[in-house]
Design a protein around this motif. Sequence first.
Motif, PDB file in Angstrom:
ATOM      1  N   VAL A  69      66.199  16.097 -17.649  1.00 10.38           N
ATOM      2  CA  VAL A  69      66.808  17.405 -17.422  1.00 10.38           C
ATOM      3  C   VAL A  69      65.883  18.189 -16.486  1.00 10.38           C
ATOM      4  N   TYR A  70      66.454  18.789 -15.446  1.00 15.42           N
ATOM      5  CA  TYR A  70      65.670  19.445 -14.410  1.00 15.42           C
ATOM      6  C   TYR A  70      65.833  20.961 -14.474  1.00 15.42           C
ATOM      7  N   VAL A  71      64.967  21.669 -13.739  1.00 20.79           N
ATOM      8  CA  VAL A  71      64.939  23.131 -13.807  1.00 20.79           C
ATOM      9  C   VAL A  71      66.239  23.749 -13.315  1.00 20.79           C
ATOM     10  N   SER A  72      66.821  23.178 -12.245  1.00 18.76           N
ATOM     11  CA  SER A  72      68.079  23.715 -11.726  1.00 18.76           C
ATOM     12  C   SER A  72      69.148  23.680 -12.809  1.00 18.76           C
ATOM     13  N   GLN A 115      73.339   6.338 -14.543  1.00 17.79           N
ATOM     14  CA  GLN A 115      74.790   6.185 -14.699  1.00 17.79           C
ATOM     15  C   GLN A 115      75.540   7.506 -14.617  1.00 17.79           C
ATOM     16  N   THR A 116      74.868   8.609 -14.950  1.00 17.37           N
ATOM     17  CA  THR A 116      75.520   9.915 -14.914  1.00 17.37           C
ATOM     18  C   THR A 116      74.571  10.947 -14.325  1.00 17.37           C
ATOM     19  N   GLN A 117      75.009  11.616 -13.272  1.00 25.58           N
ATOM     20  CA  GLN A 117      74.263  12.721 -12.674  1.00 25.58           C
ATOM     21  C   GLN A 117      75.100  14.001 -12.799  1.00 25.58           C
ATOM     22  N   THR A 118      74.430  15.135 -12.983  1.00 24.14           N
ATOM     23  CA  THR A 118      75.132  16.415 -13.111  1.00 24.14           C
ATOM     24  C   THR A 118      74.449  17.472 -12.246  1.00 24.14           C
ATOM     25  N   GLY A 119      75.100  18.618 -12.121  1.00 26.65           N
ATOM     26  CA  GLY A 119      74.516  19.772 -11.446  1.00 26.65           C
ATOM     27  C   GLY A 119      74.263  19.563  -9.974  1.00 26.65           C
ATOM     28  N   THR A 160      57.025  19.407  -4.495  1.00 29.89           N
ATOM     29  CA  THR A 160      57.693  18.980  -3.266  1.00 29.89           C
ATOM     30  C   THR A 160      59.201  18.872  -3.434  1.00 29.89           C
ATOM     31  N   GLY A 161      59.690  18.895  -4.665  1.00 27.32           N
ATOM     32  CA  GLY A 161      61.124  18.846  -4.901  1.00 27.32           C
ATOM     33  C   GLY A 161      61.788  20.199  -4.793  1.00 27.32           C
ATOM     34  N   LYS A 182      59.581  34.342 -13.618  1.00 31.10           N
ATOM     35  CA  LYS A 182      58.421  33.902 -14.391  1.00 31.10           C
ATOM     36  C   LYS A 182      57.544  32.914 -13.642  1.00 31.10           C
ATOM     37  N   LEU A 183      58.107  31.763 -13.230  1.00 30.67           N
ATOM     38  CA  LEU A 183      57.313  30.684 -12.643  1.00 30.67           C
ATOM     39  C   LEU A 183      56.911  30.996 -11.209  1.00 30.67           C
ATOM     40  N   ASN A 184      55.703  30.556 -10.846  1.00 29.65           N
ATOM     41  CA  ASN A 184      55.253  30.559  -9.455  1.00 29.65           C
ATOM     42  C   ASN A 184      55.249  29.114  -8.968  1.00 29.65           C
ATOM     43  N   ILE A 185      55.992  28.831  -7.904  1.00 27.66           N
ATOM     44  CA  ILE A 185      56.131  27.470  -7.398  1.00 27.66           C
ATOM     45  C   ILE A 185      55.891  27.467  -5.892  1.00 27.66           C
TER      46      ILE A 185
END
Length: 398
Positions: free
Chosen positions: A89-92, A128-132, A227-228, A318-321
């Motif tokens: 699960v990713y931040v987006s 097998q399954t991608q979302t977002g 880098t993502g 909140k986050l600094n990226i």
Amino acid sequence: MPPSSLHYALVTVGTPGQTFMVALDTGSDLFWLPCQCDGCTPPATAASGSATFYIPGMSSTSKAVPCNSNFCDLQKECSTALQCPYKMVYVSAGTSSSGFLVEDVLYLSTENAHPQILKAQIMLGCGQTQTGSFLDAAAPNGLFGLGIDEVSVPSILAQKGLTSNSFSMCFGRDGIGRISFGDQESSDQEETPLDINRQHPTYAITISGITVGNKPTDMDFITIFDTGTSFTYLADPAYTYITQSFHAQVQANRHAADSRIPFEYCYDLSSSEARFPIPDIILRTVTGSMFPVIDPGQVISIQEHEYVYCLAIVKSMKLNIIGQNFMTGLRVVFDRERKILGWKKFNCFSPSTSENYSPQEARNPAGVSQLRPLNNSAPAALYDSLLLMLILVHLAVN
């Protein structure tokens, strides 16, 4: 919306080899490819000459990772002892990839007078399954996780004794660069310790000051190098200080607020100018090392023959990226062995020079990664760097 910009690399996996153009992401760990994919439909134009799906059954060297493997984090969800599921699960918002884990070979090539092909056994996700965002072409051909966890490709290469536990990424200003596994440092690089959170390990460092043009200030905060992420995200007080100091020193007309653009500070460009003078932005780390931001902005087409230059920083709650745009023009070293982040202005196509490079002089063999050996020993020995060509791809994401 401006196009999203991500760096990709061509990688070849399996026997016979299948080539994929994968997004490179230091903010996540697992390398996965779209595979027997019912829950996603990558565009056919994802990459010229690249495969659409990874099919384990078509690779004689592919084998499933069993449920009792130390790499299997979802053992309680195993439906069979012979196959380990995964879910990332990713931040987006709403973005994830799920499937099962497999082992297969990744093809590498030594970079010397007599190139040798090396097959490194790695682990990857059969997605097998991608979302977002993955359905909006964020990573249509797969994601190459470069994080700190033991499942990432840098970790696996180091565990197998093929390279040092380190890698570097060089982001050329022309959108082409390279990733070099096993690259630890150069004597003249700037560096600072990594602040690694054991519960959620990331490539984070501590910033102790910011200079924008002629305005320096002390300011302590932690930021992640990812880098993502195409652009840089900063929370207050860093966001307000940089943007307002930048604006106060720019001699240009500020563009009216535009809901299509995520950046707050944009400036009109006349038909006769591509850029205008901007103040330097430098981040000072806790060790006193200076991280220079070569070009913090992006030119965006508003309509035909109308352009704006935007300070490509997004306000975060909140986050600094630190995203890719702040790393452009630099070689950034992620030294996991010494727990150091290093950087220097760099020519992505020559280890010893920083200007006047030619991308045509550094073409990779199609579908084969490059590896430079430490000596002339057999491919099973330790290599000082594994090279992959990077390509900056602009994706229009709604």
